[in-house]
Structures are given as C-alpha cells and as structure tokens.
Design an enzyme around this catalytic site. Sequence first.
Site, PDB file in Angstrom:
ATOM      1  N   ASP A  31       0.489   3.750   1.656  1.00 35.85           N
ATOM      2  CA  ASP A  31       0.445   4.350   2.992  1.00 35.85           C
ATOM      3  C   ASP A  31       1.858   4.629   3.519  1.00 35.85           C
ATOM      4  O   ASP A  31       2.724   3.746   3.493  1.00 35.85           O
ATOM      5  CB  ASP A  31      -0.299   3.388   3.940  1.00 35.85           C
ATOM      6  CG  ASP A  31      -0.673   4.067   5.247  1.00 35.85           C
ATOM      7  OD1 ASP A  31       0.239   4.549   5.949  1.00 35.85           O
ATOM      8  OD2 ASP A  31      -1.874   4.112   5.564  1.00 35.85           O
ATOM      9  N   HIS A  76      -2.054  -3.836   5.211  1.00 34.96           N
ATOM     10  CA  HIS A  76      -1.742  -3.387   6.571  1.00 34.96           C
ATOM     11  C   HIS A  76      -3.013  -3.024   7.324  1.00 34.96           C
ATOM     12  O   HIS A  76      -4.065  -2.797   6.717  1.00 34.96           O
ATOM     13  CB  HIS A  76      -0.783  -2.190   6.536  1.00 34.96           C
ATOM     14  CG  HIS A  76      -1.376  -0.961   5.931  1.00 34.96           C
ATOM     15  ND1 HIS A  76      -1.857   0.094   6.684  1.00 34.96           N
ATOM     16  CD2 HIS A  76      -1.595  -0.619   4.638  1.00 34.96           C
ATOM     17  CE1 HIS A  76      -2.318   1.032   5.870  1.00 34.96           C
ATOM     18  NE2 HIS A  76      -2.175   0.622   4.624  1.00 34.96           N
ATOM     19  N   CYS A  90       0.855  -1.190   0.000  1.00 33.96           N
ATOM     20  CA  CYS A  90       0.000   0.000   0.000  1.00 33.96           C
ATOM     21  C   CYS A  90       0.896   1.246   0.000  1.00 33.96           C
ATOM     22  O   CYS A  90       1.992   1.236   0.558  1.00 33.96           O
ATOM     23  CB  CYS A  90      -0.894  -0.007   1.234  1.00 33.96           C
ATOM     24  SG  CYS A  90      -2.015   1.415   1.284  1.00 33.96           S
ATOM     25  N   ARG A 102       2.982   4.774   6.329  1.00 38.55           N
ATOM     26  CA  ARG A 102       3.391   4.039   7.537  1.00 38.55           C
ATOM     27  C   ARG A 102       3.859   2.620   7.228  1.00 38.55           C
ATOM     28  O   ARG A 102       4.195   1.872   8.148  1.00 38.55           O
ATOM     29  CB  ARG A 102       2.214   3.974   8.526  1.00 38.55           C
ATOM     30  CG  ARG A 102       1.753   5.327   9.012  1.00 38.55           C
ATOM     31  CD  ARG A 102       0.383   5.236   9.657  1.00 38.55           C
ATOM     32  NE  ARG A 102      -0.649   4.849   8.692  1.00 38.55           N
ATOM     33  CZ  ARG A 102      -1.934   4.650   8.990  1.00 38.55           C
ATOM     34  NH1 ARG A 102      -2.341   4.796  10.242  1.00 38.55           N
ATOM     35  NH2 ARG A 102      -2.794   4.306   8.062  1.00 38.55           N
ATOM     36  N   CYS A 150      -5.963   0.586   7.277  1.00 36.25           N
ATOM     37  CA  CYS A 150      -5.723   1.085   5.918  1.00 36.25           C
ATOM     38  C   CYS A 150      -6.859   2.025   5.490  1.00 36.25           C
ATOM     39  O   CYS A 150      -8.036   1.649   5.525  1.00 36.25           O
ATOM     40  CB  CYS A 150      -5.623  -0.097   4.952  1.00 36.25           C
ATOM     41  SG  CYS A 150      -5.403   0.392   3.229  1.00 36.25           S
TER      42      CYS A 150
END
Length: 289
Positions: A56, A110, A54, A58, A113
Amino acid sequence: MNQQIVSNSIQEITHYNRVLEGNRRYVAKKLASDDNYFKNLSKGQSPKYLLIGCSDSRAPPNELTETDPGEIFIHRNIANLMIPTDLNSNCVIQYAVEHLNIHSIIVMGHTCCGGIKAAMTQQSVGGLLDLWLNQIKIVYEKHQDLIESLESEDDKVNCLSSLNVRAQVMNIWKNPIIQKSWQKGNPIMVHGWLFRVETGYIEELLIDSQTPEEMSKVFALKFKLDSERILSKKASRQSSPQNSTRKRFQLMQKKITQNLKKLKENGGRLEQDIELQLLGELIQNSQQS
Ligand SMILES: [Zn+2]
C-alpha cells in the site's frame, strides 16, 4: 483524440515529471548536509531490521519510522503476508538472516488495508489475487465470530488486519530459516505492528509467542548443525564399507608395486604364488567395489 484524454495525458506526464524532480531535490538536500552521503551509502548495507509490510502506497516504512536508507531491509507485498511456500519472501528472509545478520523481523500491517477488505468479501478479484488473499481468508474464518461481533466495518477490517499480522508472525516463527538461526545461537526477534493510516501512529501488537520455542511442537524442527555434521561425517567415514574397500585397494596397489620391483630383480619372471595371489586380490576387489 478526445480532448479529455489529451488533457488527462498531459496531467499524468506532468505528475510523472514531478516525481523525477522530487529525486533531484532529494539528492540536493542530502548532499547539502553531507557531501559524501551517497558515496558512503554505496559502500554497503548493514541493516538490523527486516520489515515485511504491505505494498500500500500509504505505508512507506522509512518515512513512518524516520529511518534512513540502509537501516531497514524491506519486503512488501499485498497485505504483508509471509506465505510458507512463497519463494520471494523466503529468499528475502534467508538473505536478511544468513547474510545481513539482522536481529529483528517486523511484520507491519495497516488499517483500511485493501487486501484485507477484499479477503472479507466473496467477490472475486482475479485468479492469482484470489489465491493470494486465500491466506487472509483462513485467518478470517478462524476468528470470524470475534470480527463479526464488532459494530463498524472499519473496526472489522482493522481487527482482521491485526489478526493477520499475528498469523504472519507465527508463520515466521515456523519458518525453518528462523528456527535454524535460533538453534545456532542467533535469536532473531519477531515483532508485529499495526500502522494506523488515520493517525500516523504505529501500534505494537501483543504476539502469542515471543520465541519459536513457545509455538506448537508440531512445527518445531531439529537441525543438524555444521559442527555436528562434521563429527558424524568423520565417524561414518571411519566405519563405512567404502573406506575398507579403499584400504584394501591401497594395500593391493602397494603389493603390486613391491612385486613389480621383484619382477625387475628376477629378470622379468614372476613367481607363480605371487602371480596367483595378485589375481585373487584383483578379483576380490572388483567384486567389492
Ligand atoms: Zn494493505
């Protein structure tokens, strides 16, 4: 200009500069332990893994797995999707499999999300995003009873994250590039991971199919591999009508050469039967080709 806007802009520029300074520190740290670190890195890459993760911020794959640059070929998009018709991810897969010769593909989802959360609501997030998230909605719809039976909202989101990873792994098994690779004797492994943002740990997910042979036969493809293609090309060339036309044409050319030679010997006069034969063959050839 409003004082608040000026103050915010200064903060943003300071932060931006800090990101660039981070790069200088990174280079210094690497060179301190190995003078040739970047020189060696520039020579080429031979990663063994392709990770689809992803976007993302993080979930950075190299940091999470303590791997170095050059070890993992990475493709990231919103909610780690492997959409069958997506040109971008398919090019990444083809390059990784056929040129980098990677041996494993990992789909890493994750927890918490944003893409998964958005797909679970009816609120539009914009035309293209809605279209993209539609792929997750398909997974959500399929497993809605299970997901909705969970109590907490976090569990629901994380459950769909796991199911989404499994669905993307299945999409990879169905992918023609992967199926062809298996048939050529290069069995690419596909794994599903869930990165837990709240603990930092990665969980390996149980996947329904461990090989493309285990998936539904509806999606199974049979490829004509290069060796078979050469054999069948040879066979078809031998029996093709074009081939016999070519042979006749070559024979005719040979006869013309012979007769021109005779013509020279006879002082420029062609015998009538030879002349007629040549004319007939020329007409026959033009009709066949
Ligand atoms: Zn995400």
